[in-house]
Design a protein around this motif. Structure first.
Motif, PDB file in Angstrom:
ATOM      1  N   VAL A  76     -37.578   0.796  31.121  1.00 30.68           N
ATOM      2  CA  VAL A  76     -36.695  -0.145  30.427  1.00 30.68           C
ATOM      3  C   VAL A  76     -36.874  -0.035  28.915  1.00 30.68           C
ATOM      4  CG1 VAL A  76     -36.110  -2.579  30.103  1.00 30.68           C
ATOM      5  CG2 VAL A  76     -36.667  -1.728  32.390  1.00 30.68           C
ATOM      6  N   ALA A  77     -38.128   0.067  28.466  1.00 28.18           N
ATOM      7  CA  ALA A  77     -38.392   0.191  27.031  1.00 28.18           C
ATOM      8  C   ALA A  77     -37.772   1.467  26.465  1.00 28.18           C
ATOM      9  CB  ALA A  77     -39.902   0.178  26.775  1.00 28.18           C
ATOM     10  N   HIS A  78     -37.838   2.550  27.217  1.00 31.19           N
ATOM     11  CA  HIS A  78     -37.258   3.813  26.765  1.00 31.19           C
ATOM     12  C   HIS A  78     -35.736   3.670  26.632  1.00 31.19           C
ATOM     13  CE1 HIS A  78     -36.114   8.077  26.713  1.00 31.19           C
ATOM     14  NE2 HIS A  78     -37.376   8.320  26.362  1.00 31.19           N
ATOM     15  N   ALA A  79     -35.113   2.983  27.594  1.00 27.29           N
ATOM     16  CA  ALA A  79     -33.664   2.813  27.560  1.00 27.29           C
ATOM     17  C   ALA A  79     -33.223   2.000  26.345  1.00 27.29           C
ATOM     18  CB  ALA A  79     -33.174   2.145  28.842  1.00 27.29           C
ATOM     19  N   PHE A  80     -33.970   0.923  26.030  1.00 31.85           N
ATOM     20  CA  PHE A  80     -33.531   0.014  24.983  1.00 31.85           C
ATOM     21  C   PHE A  80     -33.991   0.414  23.585  1.00 31.85           C
ATOM     22  CE2 PHE A  80     -32.617  -2.638  28.592  1.00 31.85           C
ATOM     23  CZ  PHE A  80     -31.533  -3.391  28.178  1.00 31.85           C
ATOM     24  N   PHE A  81     -35.110   1.095  23.476  1.00 33.22           N
ATOM     25  CA  PHE A  81     -35.651   1.371  22.150  1.00 33.22           C
ATOM     26  C   PHE A  81     -35.573   2.840  21.743  1.00 33.22           C
ATOM     27  CE2 PHE A  81     -37.841  -2.478  23.617  1.00 33.22           C
ATOM     28  CZ  PHE A  81     -37.450  -3.348  22.610  1.00 33.22           C
ATOM     29  N   ILE A  82     -35.169   3.698  22.668  1.00 26.28           N
ATOM     30  CA  ILE A  82     -35.001   5.118  22.329  1.00 26.28           C
ATOM     31  C   ILE A  82     -33.580   5.580  22.643  1.00 26.28           C
ATOM     32  CG2 ILE A  82     -35.740   7.475  22.839  1.00 26.28           C
ATOM     33  CD1 ILE A  82     -38.547   6.405  23.298  1.00 26.28           C
ATOM     34  N   ASP A  83     -33.143   5.386  23.873  1.00 23.40           N
ATOM     35  CA  ASP A  83     -31.834   5.892  24.277  1.00 23.40           C
ATOM     36  C   ASP A  83     -30.689   5.143  23.596  1.00 23.40           C
ATOM     37  OD1 ASP A  83     -32.968   7.759  26.125  1.00 23.40           O
ATOM     38  OD2 ASP A  83     -33.346   6.082  27.469  1.00 23.40           O
ATOM     39  N   LYS A  84     -30.769   3.804  23.525  1.00 19.30           N
ATOM     40  CA  LYS A  84     -29.693   3.032  22.913  1.00 19.30           C
ATOM     41  C   LYS A  84     -29.559   3.305  21.413  1.00 19.30           C
ATOM     42  CE  LYS A  84     -29.205  -0.767  26.174  1.00 19.30           C
ATOM     43  NZ  LYS A  84     -27.747  -0.803  26.227  1.00 19.30           N
ATOM     44  N   PRO A  85     -30.659   3.295  20.639  1.00 18.12           N
ATOM     45  CA  PRO A  85     -30.498   3.662  19.223  1.00 18.12           C
ATOM     46  C   PRO A  85     -29.937   5.068  19.034  1.00 18.12           C
ATOM     47  CG  PRO A  85     -32.588   2.541  19.549  1.00 18.12           C
ATOM     48  CD  PRO A  85     -32.022   2.798  20.917  1.00 18.12           C
ATOM     49  N   ALA A  86     -30.320   5.993  19.909  1.00 10.91           N
ATOM     50  CA  ALA A  86     -29.781   7.359  19.801  1.00 10.91           C
ATOM     51  C   ALA A  86     -28.280   7.362  20.064  1.00 10.91           C
ATOM     52  CB  ALA A  86     -30.495   8.280  20.792  1.00 10.91           C
ATOM     53  N   ARG A  87     -27.850   6.589  21.054  1.00 12.04           N
ATOM     54  CA  ARG A  87     -26.414   6.514  21.343  1.00 12.04           C
ATOM     55  C   ARG A  87     -25.668   5.813  20.208  1.00 12.04           C
ATOM     56  NH1 ARG A  87     -24.334   7.243  26.721  1.00 12.04           N
ATOM     57  NH2 ARG A  87     -22.469   6.214  25.925  1.00 12.04           N
ATOM     58  N   ALA A  88     -26.288   4.811  19.597  1.00 13.20           N
ATOM     59  CA  ALA A  88     -25.652   4.125  18.483  1.00 13.20           C
ATOM     60  C   ALA A  88     -25.468   5.071  17.302  1.00 13.20           C
ATOM     61  CB  ALA A  88     -26.487   2.910  18.061  1.00 13.20           C
ATOM     62  N   TRP A  89     -26.494   5.885  17.030  1.00 11.70           N
ATOM     63  CA  TRP A  89     -26.381   6.856  15.943  1.00 11.70           C
ATOM     64  C   TRP A  89     -25.289   7.882  16.248  1.00 11.70           C
ATOM     65  CZ3 TRP A  89     -26.783   7.752  11.151  1.00 11.70           C
ATOM     66  CH2 TRP A  89     -26.850   9.059  10.640  1.00 11.70           C
ATOM     67  N   GLN A  90     -25.199   8.290  17.504  1.00 16.53           N
ATOM     68  CA  GLN A  90     -24.140   9.216  17.904  1.00 16.53           C
ATOM     69  C   GLN A  90     -22.767   8.579  17.694  1.00 16.53           C
ATOM     70  OE1 GLN A  90     -24.222  10.252  22.055  1.00 16.53           O
ATOM     71  NE2 GLN A  90     -22.598  11.757  21.879  1.00 16.53           N
ATOM     72  N   SER A  91     -22.646   7.285  17.994  1.00 18.97           N
ATOM     73  CA  SER A  91     -21.376   6.592  17.797  1.00 18.97           C
ATOM     74  C   SER A  91     -21.017   6.510  16.316  1.00 18.97           C
ATOM     75  CB  SER A  91     -21.450   5.184  18.397  1.00 18.97           C
ATOM     76  OG  SER A  91     -21.589   5.240  19.809  1.00 18.97           O
ATOM     77  N   GLU A  92     -22.030   6.304  15.459  1.00 22.54           N
ATOM     78  CA  GLU A  92     -21.770   6.291  14.015  1.00 22.54           C
ATOM     79  C   GLU A  92     -21.215   7.644  13.571  1.00 22.54           C
ATOM     80  OE1 GLU A  92     -22.031   3.668  12.233  1.00 22.54           O
ATOM     81  OE2 GLU A  92     -23.468   2.323  13.198  1.00 22.54           O
ATOM     82  N   ARG A  93     -21.797   8.716  14.064  1.00 27.44           N
ATOM     83  CA  ARG A  93     -21.328  10.055  13.711  1.00 27.44           C
ATOM     84  C   ARG A  93     -19.911  10.292  14.220  1.00 27.44           C
ATOM     85  NH1 ARG A  93     -23.546  13.996  16.171  1.00 27.44           N
ATOM     86  NH2 ARG A  93     -23.138  15.573  14.563  1.00 27.44           N
TER      87      ARG A  93
END
Length: 558
Positions: A438-455
């Motif tokens: 759960v921690a990996h999903a919320f603190f690693i995967d989600k920020p990575a997806r958010a950065w991808q969305s910004e790009r």
């Protein structure tokens, strides 16, 4: 002692400054209006006005059905007549690959005549009024929104009443509301060049978002390829809160401004638009949290600088407690009114009138790369929004037969309240047994997806549009730079306003942290990022212009 001529000259100079400020404020307001016009024109360029986008049509299907139910049978409370909904789908507003209309999906969503024909048929089909509850308290013909925000039905009803029952009405109402909000903003802040420049930055940000590739029938840039959304989608309609939100921000960033009854009246009306946006798009609650945090931080700083508590109770002070009380009172009143007017069908069928929290939280765990390996089999391979439904179904089927019925409707479908309950149970089960996952999903995967969305957002701007679409924001920024450089007092408002925007950018991202992150759910975040960038650019450029002008004056020979 000053001579009469000196006093007259001083009065004339003050009058000249006031005239310049008034002219600059009007010019900034005109820029904001022109940007709204360019925004509407771009939506026509993209063929988004009379069509339906693939990502938003199903939500609008319920909104349109609820609006027609209200118009035809005077049944409100976000109730949907299933017969009207079925008529719309049968007439072409459907996701079936081979609908009865004969036009294949998604071409049917882009067929303006077909969509209008579907609305006409739903308006004119011969139907008796929906049957009321039977002896068991069940409604045969009526259903709820199935876990969507019910404010969309009210929005569509208003659009149809204002512009007629047609698809373009859903876009026109957006611009009508934003223009009304802009007019209220002008009534409240027309004396300040800085505040008017700030609202032009917001409309510029809205225009830029419309120019993004994912606001389209089908994104085609290298950064985003997939089904897009349009301004009729609730994820975009949440931006109706943008100008009301800025209105309150600049009230608090102008501490010397004395409020009067007119200012409170305007704040009430802006808060009503804010509340409407919250009904349409419940994740807009992030803005309530951001405003509350901003006001509390400002109050603490004011007390540390020696201001008394008595000043917070002075209703004429811009940072008094009465402004947040006014805004929150309107928001809570709107929520209460929506709750008490909700149709009984929601209680009977176990439906909920808003987006579900725990379903989104559980569904977002699918972002973790090991989801399929670890948990895919336990949910029978279900994905996306179908996964929480499968979780609930499996849990219900494990119960004794006599306990299952409380979670199922008459047709055997899972109640939305049950879906929320079992999604919460499943999420905490995974959290307890596998906290690292759960921690990996919320603190690693989600920020990575958010950065991808910004790009994807910034990389897909102005894709496929004529060059003038990109020149419009550049021209708007240049005009704002001139207006701000022309008025030294504008910096006193723009600097604190720009300084607080990063807080709103950060809080705007929080709702997206609770769902499967993608560009379409991050529109509020994008808007405030662009607002900050525009304000920062205007401030820096205007300061440079003033500095250059001052140096030129000092170097000029006497």
């Amino acid at each position: 002692m000053n001579s009469p001529s000196a006093a007259s000259e001083g009065s004339a100079a003050a009058s000249g400054r006031d005239h310049k400020a008034w002219l600059a404020s009007c010019s900034a307001f005109a820029v904001a209006l022109l940007l709204l016009g360019a925004m509407l024109w771009t939506s026509f360029e993209k063929n988004l006005v009379g069509t339906m986008a693939e990502q938003g049509w199903s939500r609008q299907l319920y909104g349109i059905s609820a609006a027609l139910t209200k118009l035809r049978f005077d049944i409100g409370g976000a109730a949907v007549d299933q017969r009207l909904l079925a008529t719309l789908m049968r007439s072409g507003l459907t996701g079936e690959l081979d609908p009865a209309s004969g036009v294949r999906y998604p071409d049917n969503l882009r067929d303006v005549r077909l969509l209008q024909s579907a609305l006409v048929q739903a308006q004119t089909v011969d139907l008796p009024p929906p049957r009321s509850a039977n002896a068991k308290g069940e409604y045969i013909d009526l259903i709820g929104f199935s876990g969507e925000d019910t404010g969309l039905g009210t929005y569509d009803d208003l659009a149809f009443r204002a512009f007629g029952v047609n698809i373009p009405a859903l876009t026109y109402l957006y611009f009508l509301i934003v223009t009304a909000s802009l007019a209220l903003y002008g009534i409240g802040h027309w004396r300040s060049v800085g505040t008017m420049a700030a609202v032009a930055a917001v409309t510029l940000a809205l225009y830029v978002v419309v120019c993004a590739d994912f606001v389209n029938l089908l994104g085609s840039s290298a950064f985003y390829r997939g089904a897009g959304i349009d301004m009729k989608d609730p994820r975009f309609l949440g931006t109706l809160a943008a100008i009301p939100l800025l209105h309150v921000i600049v009230v608090w960033t102008r501490p010397s401004y004395r409020l009067g009854p007119l200012d409170y009246s305007v704040v009430v009306l802006q808060a009503a638009i804010f509340a409407f946006a919250l009904q349409i798009r419940s994740p807009v609650v992030w803005a309530v949290l951001a405003l509350s945090a901003f006001w509390l931080m400002g109050g603490v700083l004011a007390l540390r600088r020696g201001r008394s508590l008595r000043s917070l109770c002075d209703w004429r002070q811009s940072r008094s407690v009465f402004i947040p009380i006014t805004v929150l009172a309107v928001l809570f009143s709107a929520q209460f009114l929506a709750a008490v007017t909700l149709h009984p069908v929601y209680r009977v069928q176990g439906d909920v009138p808003r987006h579900m929290f725990w379903q989104g939280l559980l569904s977002s765990l699918q972002l973790e790369p090991e989801w399929d390996t670890k948990y895919g089999a336990s949910v029978n391979g279900a994905t996306d929004d179908a996964m929480p439904a499968q979780v609930a179904r499996i849990a219900i089927m494990k119960l004794p037969p006599e306990e299952r019925q409380q979670y199922l409707n008459r047709d055997g479908a899972t109640k939305r309240t049950a879906l929320e309950k079992f999604s919460k149970i499943a999420f905490f089960d995974i959290l307890r047994s596998d906290p690292r996952f759960v921690a990996h999903a919320f603190f690693i995967d989600k920020p990575a997806r958010a950065w991808q969305s910004e790009r994807q957002f910034f990389g897909g701007l102005f894709t496929g549009l004529p060059i003038w679409n990109a020149l419009i924001p550049a021209a708007a920024v240049m005009v704002l730079v001139v207006l701000v450089a022309w008025n030294a007092d504008a910096f006193a408002t723009l600097l604190p306003t720009a300084g607080v925007i990063p807080l709103f950018i950060a809080v705007a991202w929080l709702p997206n942290w609770l769902v499967i992150t993608n560009p379409m759910v991050m529109i509020d975040n994008f808007v405030w990022i662009v607002v900050f960038l525009v304000l920062a650019l205007v401030i820096v450029a205007a300061a440079a212009v003033r500095l250059a002008a001052e140096r030129g004056c000092t170097m000029r020979p006497a």
